[in-house]
Every structure is written in C-alpha cells, then in structure tokens.
Scaffold this motif. Structure first.
Motif, PDB file in Angstrom:
ATOM      1  N   ASP A 301       0.823  -1.208   0.000  1.00  0.00           N
ATOM      2  CA  ASP A 301       0.000   0.000   0.000  1.00  0.00           C
ATOM      3  C   ASP A 301       0.855   1.254   0.000  1.00  0.00           C
ATOM      4  O   ASP A 301       0.538   2.233  -0.675  1.00  0.00           O
ATOM      5  CB  ASP A 301      -0.920   0.020   1.226  1.00  0.00           C
ATOM      6  N   ALA A 302       1.927   1.220   0.767  1.00  0.00           N
ATOM      7  CA  ALA A 302       2.809   2.387   0.812  1.00  0.00           C
ATOM      8  C   ALA A 302       3.427   2.611  -0.559  1.00  0.00           C
ATOM      9  O   ALA A 302       3.559   3.742  -1.026  1.00  0.00           O
ATOM     10  CB  ALA A 302       3.900   2.177   1.854  1.00  0.00           C
ATOM     11  N   ASN A 303       3.760   1.506  -1.223  1.00  0.00           N
ATOM     12  CA  ASN A 303       4.337   1.618  -2.550  1.00  0.00           C
ATOM     13  C   ASN A 303       3.353   2.269  -3.515  1.00  0.00           C
ATOM     14  O   ASN A 303       3.715   3.127  -4.324  1.00  0.00           O
ATOM     15  CB  ASN A 303       4.740   0.234  -3.055  1.00  0.00           C
ATOM     16  N   GLU A 304       2.095   1.903  -3.369  1.00  0.00           N
ATOM     17  CA  GLU A 304       1.050   2.491  -4.218  1.00  0.00           C
ATOM     18  C   GLU A 304       0.910   3.993  -3.957  1.00  0.00           C
ATOM     19  O   GLU A 304       0.811   4.799  -4.888  1.00  0.00           O
ATOM     20  CB  GLU A 304      -0.273   1.803  -3.905  1.00  0.00           C
ATOM     21  N   LEU A 305       0.911   4.353  -2.674  1.00  0.00           N
ATOM     22  CA  LEU A 305       0.855   5.772  -2.288  1.00  0.00           C
ATOM     23  C   LEU A 305       1.974   6.557  -2.958  1.00  0.00           C
ATOM     24  O   LEU A 305       1.774   7.669  -3.456  1.00  0.00           O
ATOM     25  CB  LEU A 305       1.062   5.904  -0.775  1.00  0.00           C
ATOM     26  N   LEU A 306       3.168   5.942  -2.975  1.00  0.00           N
ATOM     27  CA  LEU A 306       4.334   6.649  -3.497  1.00  0.00           C
ATOM     28  C   LEU A 306       4.306   6.749  -5.013  1.00  0.00           C
ATOM     29  O   LEU A 306       4.757   7.755  -5.578  1.00  0.00           O
ATOM     30  CB  LEU A 306       5.605   5.948  -3.031  1.00  0.00           C
ATOM     31  N   VAL A 307       3.770   5.736  -5.658  1.00  0.00           N
ATOM     32  CA  VAL A 307       3.615   5.810  -7.112  1.00  0.00           C
ATOM     33  C   VAL A 307       2.662   6.967  -7.441  1.00  0.00           C
ATOM     34  O   VAL A 307       2.919   7.771  -8.343  1.00  0.00           O
ATOM     35  CB  VAL A 307       3.095   4.462  -7.670  1.00  0.00           C
TER      36      VAL A 307
ATOM     37  N   VAL B 333      -6.058  -2.766   9.814  1.00  0.00           N
ATOM     38  CA  VAL B 333      -4.843  -2.322  10.510  1.00  0.00           C
ATOM     39  C   VAL B 333      -3.998  -1.458   9.583  1.00  0.00           C
ATOM     40  O   VAL B 333      -3.532  -0.369   9.949  1.00  0.00           O
ATOM     41  CB  VAL B 333      -4.010  -3.546  10.983  1.00  0.00           C
ATOM     42  N   VAL B 334      -3.801  -1.948   8.362  1.00  0.00           N
ATOM     43  CA  VAL B 334      -2.934  -1.249   7.415  1.00  0.00           C
ATOM     44  C   VAL B 334      -3.536   0.108   7.040  1.00  0.00           C
ATOM     45  O   VAL B 334      -2.820   1.119   6.957  1.00  0.00           O
ATOM     46  CB  VAL B 334      -2.684  -2.147   6.181  1.00  0.00           C
TER      47      VAL B 334
END
Lengths: 352, 352
Positions: A301-307, B333-334
């Motif tokens: 998910d964090a990777n998606e946010l950053l993309v 959670v995420v």
C-alpha cells in the motif's frame, strides 16, 4: 455489510465464487469484503500441498477432498499455478475435476492464476482462504505447483504443509535441498509403486534425519529455520527446550490414482493438526502469518501511495532526466519525495 | 563533501576500499557519499559477467582484467555471491586473486557478499559501481555466480552482459531457458576444449535464433522481453522498426585458463559497446536503470518509515493480538497505519 458478504455467510456457493473472483482480480471492494469476513474465520483446517510438476498433486488432492467429503466434512480447494499468467490450462483442469465432484455442493474447487505480481498472488491466496474459512469450510486445501520461493510463500498460508515427491528423481531430491525440506510437515512419496520409490523414501529419510530435532517444527514463516539446524549444536538447544514437543515429519507412501495410502496421508495430516493444537503452535503460526500479512500489505500500500505521489509530482521521467544530467542523484530524489511523509509523521509524533 | 569522497576522487585506492565497505555494510553516511559521487560518474564501461558455478567466470574475468590493464585501461572488479551470506570463501578467493595482480594499483578487485537482503545487494552493487565509476575506472566488471532472478537484477547494473556457459551441460541449457537467455548480450562457451563444447554452441545458437530479431536488444530491465518474441509476429515488428538496429548476441568460445579466445571476447564486448553508443541505447539503458533504482529506493525507504511508524505505535504485536481476537483484520490495521500518510499527502496536494 454487503449483500455479497451476507450471501457468502449464508452458505451460497455462488457468492463464494464471486468473492474469490473479486479477490483474484483485485477488483474494487475486495478489501472491505475481506475485512468483513475476517471475524468469521478461524475454524477451518488449512492444508497446503506442493511439489514438482508431475508429482501427482491434483490426483492426490482430489482423493483427499473426496475422502473428507465421505467423512461428512465440507471442503474447499484452491489450486494455484504461479508460473502461469494465464488461466487457460487451469480452467480446463477445473472442468475435468469439477466433473468428478459434480452435484456435490459442499465441495468447492477453484483455481487461481498469477494475474498480478507473485507477491500479490500470495496475498490473494490468503484472502481466498479467508473467504473459504468464513464460508464455513471445514477443510481448505491450497495446492500449488513447483517449489520456488513464491510457492513456499503461497503454501505458508496453511497450518499443515504436505510436500509431494515423485519416486526416482534425483532432481526432486535436489529441489528438496533447495528450501522445500524445511517447510514440509508431511512428506508424500506418491506413485510409490514405481521403480525407485524405496530409494526416494530412503533419501528423504536421511535428509530429514539431518534436520531432525528442529527446535521449532511448527515452522511456517519461521525464518530462523533458514539457519544451520542439524549440526551438533542442535542437540544442546533441544535439551533446553525439552518441554516443547517437536514434530518429526513422517513420510507417507501413496499411489493416489488407485487411492492407496490416502488414509495414511489423512492420518498424518490429522496427527500434525493435533500436534499443532496440543502445543499451541497453531496459534503461534497464525500470529506469524498475520504479522507477515500486515507487513506485506503495508509495503504494497505504501508503494502504491508513493507511485501516486510520483505521478502527482509529474512522473518519474523528469527525475530520471535530472539524474542523467547529473543535477541530482537517485538517493536525493528519494529523500525529496519522502520528505513530506517524514515531516508529517514527525509532526504527529510531536503532537501526540 | 567529506574527506573520504575527496580522497576517492583524488584517486586513493584506500578511500575507494573504505567507501565500498561502507556501501556493503550500509553504514551511516554511505547515502551522502553516493549522492556526492554521482555527479562524477558516467564515463566507465560496465560489464556484467554471469553463469552457473563452474563455468569459469573468475578465470575469465581475471584474464579480461589483465588484458585491459595491458591495454592501459584502469579496471575495477566486483565479484558477488548472492547465495552466500558469509564472506569467508569469497575473501579467500580475493587473496588468491589479488596476489596475481599484486603491485598493480590500477587494478581494483573486491568481493561483496549478501549481508543484508538480496534486494539490498542489488542496490549495493549499483552503489559500488557508482564508486568505481566516480573513481575513474575505465572498465568495471560485475561478476556474479548463478542465474536466478537476484543474479539477473545484479547483472543489470551493467551496460553489457556476458553469460558464460560450460560445455556439455544439459542443465545449463535449461538454466538459459529459465530467463538468462534474455539478458545476455554476449555468450561465452568457456572450456571450449572439452567434449560437448560444439554441441553446446549449437544448442545456444538455436535458442538464440528462436529469439532473434528482438525489437529491443539493448534490453536490460526491459520487462517487455518477458513476452513471446520469437514467434511469427516478431518479423512483422522488425520490419516496422527497421530504422532501429538490433543486436544479435554473438557466441564466443574461450579456454580462459590458457587465455584462448579472450581477445575475441573483448572484441565482442567492444562491438556491443559501440552498438550501444551508435543507437543511443547506452543512455536508454541508463535511464531504465535510474528509474528502477529510484523505485527500489522509494520502496525500501518507505518500508523503513513504516516499520518506524509501527514501532512508534507500540509495535506490531498489539495489532496481531487484535487480529487474532477478530477485533480487527489486517486490511483495517494497514488502513489505520497509513491513514496519517494519506491525509498528509492530501493536505499538501490541496495546499499546492
């Protein structure tokens, strides 16, 4: 709660099939569905079956599923082929196999293929198991081809892992050395009527003895197993951990297409299940799995946010231009993109 | 700019060695060093050498390095063994090989081992190449054992990739099928005096012809190459892209321990280098590499941020407890952990 979730919980196979399709395609809404279903999970017994192509996995899984059904248990099977991005072959397989269980509405069979990334496939498998568990299946079988790291990740969604080895294949013993030996709770030498089966059993036994006395034998996701158990120091560790029962993986011989040895295999699975319950390792493994899942989802998910953030800033190409021109460098670019996130987290930290 | 960076740029091998140690250990300060060095890079010719164990890589690389030195070029070699987390064997290798180049201060040899994750090792290789390039080495050789995905990632730091194949090994032809064929710009059948060498060359030739006419033959990091080139449609694509020259990987036969064929190998490398310059593909590949590096670093750094954030919130265990108790689920959670990041990015978006 959506109607789809309600229908699944009410026992409608059509709803279960639709949910698994949403999971497989990562269609919008699947996350909410899995969130809703989670609280209804925790009762199924999840069995992973892996092994090289040609080891006879599908035949054995079909027999196992049929036997469970005869015992009055409900069964769900998910078959995964991580190497195939298209589901053509798998779908054909489905039809043939569905036919052998036609009319049995408490037997659910489904194949999933690698549409997204393999990491995603491992997450999708976990989600499909959640759906089958919430549906109320007593036994869930996760079947996967091959023995690479991705298959290992997929099969780790299971409480008990069975590794199938075809007889007389030096290759397969090599494969076992390459990491799959550590994840097997039960080993099956299938096609045990073929030449070389005795030798394969013997080889397997020797390899497992080299590993025996593993301090943590309920070892899914147990990275510590990557270490060098099996040397002299293991015995010392074992003495200290005497109160904790260990599991020595049995080797079962089957001739799946004739149904021979299937009962022995089920006994071995049941023994391992009892061992997990007796030692508290079932919950231990579940904890490890949930922690790993949280970490994986966070990363994805964090990777998606950053993309998205890179896109908002005009895309990656302008940064590549600047790096090529030596006006900046990759580390500086990354610091720049992440800076607002760091600041934001710092502010919240100070605020709390 | 630190003294260490100044010393490296001034040509001190001791500073280069220290920088590579900082890179290998991910010691604090290495990022700033790489950032400072980046603007001094872009002049080296980077050659990747891979192949299965026993193919004779080290012997060939040593001969190649010695020949470059005879031509008056400065050389840096980084040898990587992704399968070994400990550097004992590699270090021993170093000493033996260093001895053969003892006294030559323009020949720098260094091995790196997988101390951290393999993803990290690929990043570390890129950083080590940056250090050698900024130092001013004309030729940088990245040598890696094996042919898995990790090795492919490592060798992709190179402009030109050479794949070594030992003769008479069916296994190696299998290995080639499994992904390494696509990344080779030059193939080397080493130990060409052994039985089976002709057959291996022939097999290789057939496999490469099945792939020939690849529209993008400067193909590092070119995921599109994972597709099904080699079928009839490729010819059509070739006609359309007629203005863009393609590269047909040559097969060179060597007997590295006797120095035979080494000149042919160097010619093939030089031809590929000229092809990269002529077609503009050297920059194209560099762009792809920088984009991939930015994405990888973003992913790694974001993951680190989130691990910190989880710790700040009291660690992952409390979340696992709540998931086990079915009070929440991994997706929820995420979402909860990422919520502040999303909000923060949204606020900035609105603010801008």
């Amino acid at each position: 709660m959506s109607d789809l979730v309600a229908d699944l919980l009410a026992g409608k196979h059509s709803a279960l099939a639709r949910v698994i399709t949403l999971i497989e395609n990562r269609s919008s809404g699947y996350r909410e569905i899995i969130s809703d279903l989670h609280q209804h999970t925790g009762t199924a017994d999840v069995i992973g079956v892996t092994g090289s192509p040609g080891a006879g996995k599908s035949t054995l899984v079909d027999k196992v599923a049929a036997t469970y059904r005869e015992q009055g248990q409900t069964v769900g099977v998910i078959a995964i082929d991580p190497s195939s991005p298209f589901s053509g072959g798998a779908v054909l397989g489905d039809r043939i196999r569905m036919a052998s269980n036609a009319g049995d509405m408490d037997m659910f069979f489904r194949s999933m293929s690698a549409r997204g990334s393999l990491g995603g496939l491992s997450t999708a498998t976990t989600d499909a198991v959640t759906a089958l568990d919430a549906f109320g299946k007593d036994k869930i079988i996760v079947e996967t081809v091959g023995a690479g790291q991705n298959e290992v990740d997929i099969v780790r969604t299971a409480d008990t892992v069975a590794v199938l080895v075809p007889p007389g294949s030096g290759d397969d013993v090599q494969m076992l050395k390459a990491g799959i030996l550590e994840i097997g709770d039960v080993f099956v030498v299938n096609k045990a009527d073929l030449d070389g089966a005795d030798r394969t059993v013997q080889q397997l036994r020797e390899m497992l003895q080299g590993q025996s006395g593993r301090p943590d034998s309920g070892h899914h996701g147990a990275t510590e197993l990557a270490g060098d158990h099996g040397d002299a120091s293991t015995d010392a560790a074992d003495d200290e951990a005497d109160e904790s029962e260990t599991w020595n993986p049995p080797i079962v011989e089957t001739v799946a297409n004739r149904g021979e040895g299937v009962e022995d295999f089920l006994d071995a699975l049941a023994n391992h299940g009892a061992y997990l319950d007796r030692t508290g390792r079932r919950e231990g493994q579940a904890r490890e799995r949930f922690a790993a899942e949280i970490r994986t989802l966070l990363r994805e998910d964090a990777n998606e946010l950053l993309v998205d953030e890179l896109d908002r800033r005009g895309g990656i190409e302008q940064y590549v231009d600047a790096v090529i021109e030596r006006h900046t460098d990759p580390y500086t670019v990354v610091d720049e993109v992440l800076e607002p996130l760091r600041e934001c987290l710092d502010e919240r930290r100070d605020g709390n």
